[in-house]
Design a protein around this motif. Structure first.
Motif, mmCIF file in Angstrom:
data_model
loop_
_atom_site.group_PDB
_atom_site.id
_atom_site.type_symbol
_atom_site.label_atom_id
_atom_site.label_comp_id
_atom_site.label_asym_id
_atom_site.label_seq_id
_atom_site.Cartn_x
_atom_site.Cartn_y
_atom_site.Cartn_z
ATOM 1 N N ILE A 36 7.436 -41.431 6.651
ATOM 2 C CA ILE A 36 7.346 -40.747 5.360
ATOM 3 C C ILE A 36 6.514 -41.568 4.378
ATOM 4 C CG2 ILE A 36 8.675 -39.628 3.535
ATOM 5 C CD1 ILE A 36 9.327 -38.637 6.401
ATOM 6 N N LEU A 37 5.488 -40.940 3.813
ATOM 7 C CA LEU A 37 4.727 -41.548 2.720
ATOM 8 C C LEU A 37 5.437 -41.213 1.421
ATOM 9 C CD1 LEU A 37 2.207 -42.978 1.535
ATOM 10 C CD2 LEU A 37 1.099 -40.726 1.506
ATOM 11 N N CYS A 38 5.722 -42.238 0.633
ATOM 12 C CA CYS A 38 6.487 -42.055 -0.597
ATOM 13 C C CYS A 38 5.589 -42.191 -1.831
ATOM 14 C CB CYS A 38 7.630 -43.060 -0.651
ATOM 15 S SG CYS A 38 8.774 -42.899 0.752
ATOM 16 N N THR A 39 6.131 -41.819 -2.973
ATOM 17 C CA THR A 39 5.337 -41.803 -4.202
ATOM 18 C C THR A 39 4.908 -43.196 -4.645
ATOM 19 O OG1 THR A 39 7.391 -41.790 -5.486
ATOM 20 C CG2 THR A 39 6.362 -39.662 -5.035
ATOM 21 N N ASP A 40 5.546 -44.239 -4.109
ATOM 22 C CA ASP A 40 5.127 -45.601 -4.453
ATOM 23 C C ASP A 40 4.049 -46.129 -3.512
ATOM 24 O OD1 ASP A 40 6.569 -45.981 -2.145
ATOM 25 O OD2 ASP A 40 7.984 -47.423 -2.992
ATOM 26 N N GLY A 41 3.558 -45.263 -2.617
ATOM 27 C CA GLY A 41 2.505 -45.652 -1.687
ATOM 28 C C GLY A 41 2.998 -46.298 -0.412
ATOM 29 N N LYS A 55 11.004 -41.562 -3.102
ATOM 30 C CA LYS A 55 10.721 -40.134 -3.213
ATOM 31 C C LYS A 55 9.581 -39.780 -2.253
ATOM 32 C CE LYS A 55 9.416 -36.494 -6.478
ATOM 33 N NZ LYS A 55 9.064 -36.184 -7.897
ATOM 34 N N PRO A 56 9.836 -38.896 -1.274
ATOM 35 C CA PRO A 56 8.792 -38.557 -0.296
ATOM 36 C C PRO A 56 7.726 -37.658 -0.892
ATOM 37 C CG PRO A 56 10.747 -37.235 0.089
ATOM 38 C CD PRO A 56 11.106 -38.213 -0.997
ATOM 39 N N ILE A 57 6.494 -37.827 -0.377
ATOM 40 C CA ILE A 57 5.400 -36.968 -0.838
ATOM 41 C C ILE A 57 4.593 -36.397 0.326
ATOM 42 C CG2 ILE A 57 3.635 -38.777 -1.087
ATOM 43 C CD1 ILE A 57 2.837 -37.418 -3.740
ATOM 44 N N ALA A 58 4.631 -37.044 1.500
ATOM 45 C CA ALA A 58 3.852 -36.576 2.650
ATOM 46 C C ALA A 58 4.456 -37.128 3.937
ATOM 47 C CB ALA A 58 2.391 -37.010 2.514
ATOM 48 N N ILE A 59 4.093 -36.487 5.070
ATOM 49 C CA ILE A 59 4.589 -36.882 6.384
ATOM 50 C C ILE A 59 3.413 -37.359 7.240
ATOM 51 C CG2 ILE A 59 5.920 -36.171 8.409
ATOM 52 C CD1 ILE A 59 7.465 -35.828 5.807
ATOM 53 N N VAL A 60 3.552 -38.509 7.873
ATOM 54 C CA VAL A 60 2.513 -39.005 8.773
ATOM 55 C C VAL A 60 2.426 -38.077 9.981
ATOM 56 C CG1 VAL A 60 1.760 -40.930 10.226
ATOM 57 C CG2 VAL A 60 2.916 -41.387 8.036
ATOM 58 N N PHE A 61 1.218 -37.552 10.236
ATOM 59 C CA PHE A 61 1.078 -36.642 11.380
ATOM 60 C C PHE A 61 0.105 -37.155 12.433
ATOM 61 C CE2 PHE A 61 -2.247 -35.106 8.490
ATOM 62 C CZ PHE A 61 -3.319 -34.855 9.333
ATOM 63 N N HIS A 62 -0.616 -38.235 12.120
ATOM 64 C CA HIS A 62 -1.570 -38.756 13.110
ATOM 65 C C HIS A 62 -1.774 -40.239 12.868
ATOM 66 C CE1 HIS A 62 -4.929 -38.677 15.937
ATOM 67 N NE2 HIS A 62 -5.605 -39.415 15.090
ATOM 68 N N ILE A 63 -1.776 -41.015 13.956
ATOM 69 C CA ILE A 63 -2.090 -42.437 13.914
ATOM 70 C C ILE A 63 -3.478 -42.622 14.527
ATOM 71 C CG2 ILE A 63 -1.385 -44.763 14.588
ATOM 72 C CD1 ILE A 63 0.623 -43.315 12.775
ATOM 73 N N ASN A 64 -4.382 -43.217 13.789
ATOM 74 C CA ASN A 64 -5.748 -43.389 14.287
ATOM 75 C C ASN A 64 -5.805 -44.468 15.358
ATOM 76 O OD1 ASN A 64 -6.689 -41.437 12.552
ATOM 77 N ND2 ASN A 64 -7.427 -42.880 11.005
ATOM 78 N N GLN A 65 -6.385 -44.121 16.491
ATOM 79 C CA GLN A 65 -6.552 -45.066 17.593
ATOM 80 C C GLN A 65 -8.015 -45.464 17.774
ATOM 81 O OE1 GLN A 65 -3.874 -46.189 19.102
ATOM 82 N NE2 GLN A 65 -2.432 -44.734 18.195
ATOM 83 N N THR A 151 5.973 -31.230 15.713
ATOM 84 C CA THR A 151 6.647 -32.515 15.528
ATOM 85 C C THR A 151 6.980 -32.770 14.066
ATOM 86 O OG1 THR A 151 5.450 -33.413 17.436
ATOM 87 C CG2 THR A 151 6.472 -34.999 15.941
ATOM 88 N N VAL A 152 6.009 -32.514 13.178
ATOM 89 C CA VAL A 152 6.205 -32.885 11.772
ATOM 90 C C VAL A 152 6.990 -31.844 10.975
ATOM 91 C CG1 VAL A 152 4.131 -34.311 11.740
ATOM 92 C CG2 VAL A 152 3.980 -31.919 10.998
ATOM 93 N N ASN A 153 7.038 -30.613 11.456
ATOM 94 C CA ASN A 153 7.721 -29.560 10.687
ATOM 95 C C ASN A 153 9.189 -29.898 10.411
ATOM 96 O OD1 ASN A 153 6.151 -27.542 9.640
ATOM 97 N ND2 ASN A 153 6.285 -26.204 11.429
ATOM 98 N N GLU A 154 9.849 -30.526 11.385
ATOM 99 C CA GLU A 154 11.253 -30.897 11.201
ATOM 100 C C GLU A 154 11.411 -31.827 9.992
ATOM 101 O OE1 GLU A 154 14.764 -33.477 13.455
ATOM 102 O OE2 GLU A 154 12.915 -32.953 14.534
ATOM 103 N N TYR A 155 10.479 -32.755 9.843
ATOM 104 C CA TYR A 155 10.585 -33.730 8.750
ATOM 105 C C TYR A 155 10.096 -33.149 7.424
ATOM 106 C CZ TYR A 155 11.966 -37.060 12.225
ATOM 107 O OH TYR A 155 12.667 -37.702 13.207
ATOM 108 N N ILE A 156 9.149 -32.226 7.496
ATOM 109 C CA ILE A 156 8.759 -31.507 6.284
ATOM 110 C C ILE A 156 9.965 -30.751 5.737
ATOM 111 C CG2 ILE A 156 7.355 -29.596 5.396
ATOM 112 C CD1 ILE A 156 5.164 -30.453 7.355
ATOM 113 N N ARG A 157 10.702 -30.120 6.627
ATOM 114 C CA ARG A 157 11.904 -29.376 6.225
ATOM 115 C C ARG A 157 12.957 -30.321 5.647
ATOM 116 N NH1 ARG A 157 12.813 -27.548 10.739
ATOM 117 N NH2 ARG A 157 11.766 -25.529 10.582
ATOM 118 N N LYS A 158 13.191 -31.435 6.306
ATOM 119 C CA LYS A 158 14.190 -32.397 5.836
ATOM 120 C C LYS A 158 13.854 -32.950 4.453
ATOM 121 C CE LYS A 158 15.794 -34.181 10.319
ATOM 122 N NZ LYS A 158 15.816 -35.390 11.197
ATOM 123 N N CYS A 159 12.556 -33.042 4.162
ATOM 124 C CA CYS A 159 12.119 -33.595 2.873
ATOM 125 C C CYS A 159 11.957 -32.519 1.801
ATOM 126 C CB CYS A 159 10.811 -34.354 3.056
ATOM 127 S SG CYS A 159 10.975 -35.899 3.976
ATOM 128 N N GLY A 160 12.304 -31.268 2.133
ATOM 129 C CA GLY A 160 12.247 -30.191 1.150
ATOM 130 C C GLY A 160 10.865 -29.624 0.914
#
Length: 216
Positions: A36-41, A55-65, A151-160
């Motif tokens: 979870i990316l939060c408002t404090d960065g 406070k969450p603001i975004a969900i990590v959906f990809h890790i750059n390789q 994968t990320v939809n579950e966490y988007i839902r959990k974070c409102g």
């Protein structure tokens, strides 16, 4: 005396080797999908958000390789930007890329904003709070989001947040990639339900799902 010294040295070496071979648990601090990316960065595990009072603001959906991609990963903003036009008029090139393989949504969004006629870019720039540089994903970037949607939809839902839809009537989102040969008039819409693309006149109104490049 020499025998005692040799024995002592051997004992110390054995103790050092045993200490090095001991199994020790270290916390895994590497960023992962669905962090979870939060408002404090800061990027934290979901279970640490409430515990640390964040406070969450975004969900990590990809890790750059790959070294070819900017940053260390991408996060998807928790909420949609409501229906808005790509631009307030057609017939004007906004100097965004028409390269459907480029990971250049941030540069595209800046170009759209600089044109002075992009209501889409203005709406996304209004989200810039807490130092988070949200932008309109390119075709290549939104494809990564589509691949991670389940994968990320579950966490988007959990974070409102707004769950990424499967409904065919609600799944179309603007990208920041213009249509090659028709850059002045059309940009690409992307279906986050099916992964389909559609050439669309820029004055039409559609949703936007901003993303954020991470440098953690």
């Amino acid at each position: 005396m020499k025998i005692i010294l040799h024995t002592l040295c051997a004992t110390l070496m054995l103790m050092a080797m045993t200490s090095c071979d001991e199994h020790r648990e270290f916390p895994d601090t590497a960023m992962k999908t669905c962090d979870i990316l939060c408002t404090d960065g800061k990027v934290v595990r979901f279970e640490d958000v409430e515990r640390q009072g964040k406070k969450p603001i975004a969900i990590v959906f990809h890790i750059n390789q790959s070294d070819q991609l900017p940053g260390t990963g991408y996060a998807v903003y928790l909420w949609d930007v409501p229906y808005t036009a790509y631009s307030d008029t057609t017939g004007v090139k906004q100097n965004t890329s028409a390269d459907m393989t480029a990971f250049d949504g941030n540069a595209n969004t800046y170009a759209m904003y600089a044109s002075g006629i992009s209501s889409a870019a203005e709406a996304v720039f209004d989200l810039w709070r807490y130092g988070q540089s949200a932008y309109i994903p390119s075709v290549a970037e939104i494809r990564l989001l589509h691949a991670a949607k389940e994968t990320v939809n579950e966490y988007i839902r959990k974070c409102g947040g707004d769950v990424i839809p499967d409904n065919p009537d609600e799944c179309w989102y603007w990208t920041s990639t213009e249509v090659e040969g028709m850059e002045a008039d059309k940009a690409w819409l992307f279906s986050l339900a099916s992964g389909a693309l559609q050439e669309t006149p820029k004055e039409q109104s559609h949703k936007i799902r901003p993303i954020i490049t991470l440098y953690n």
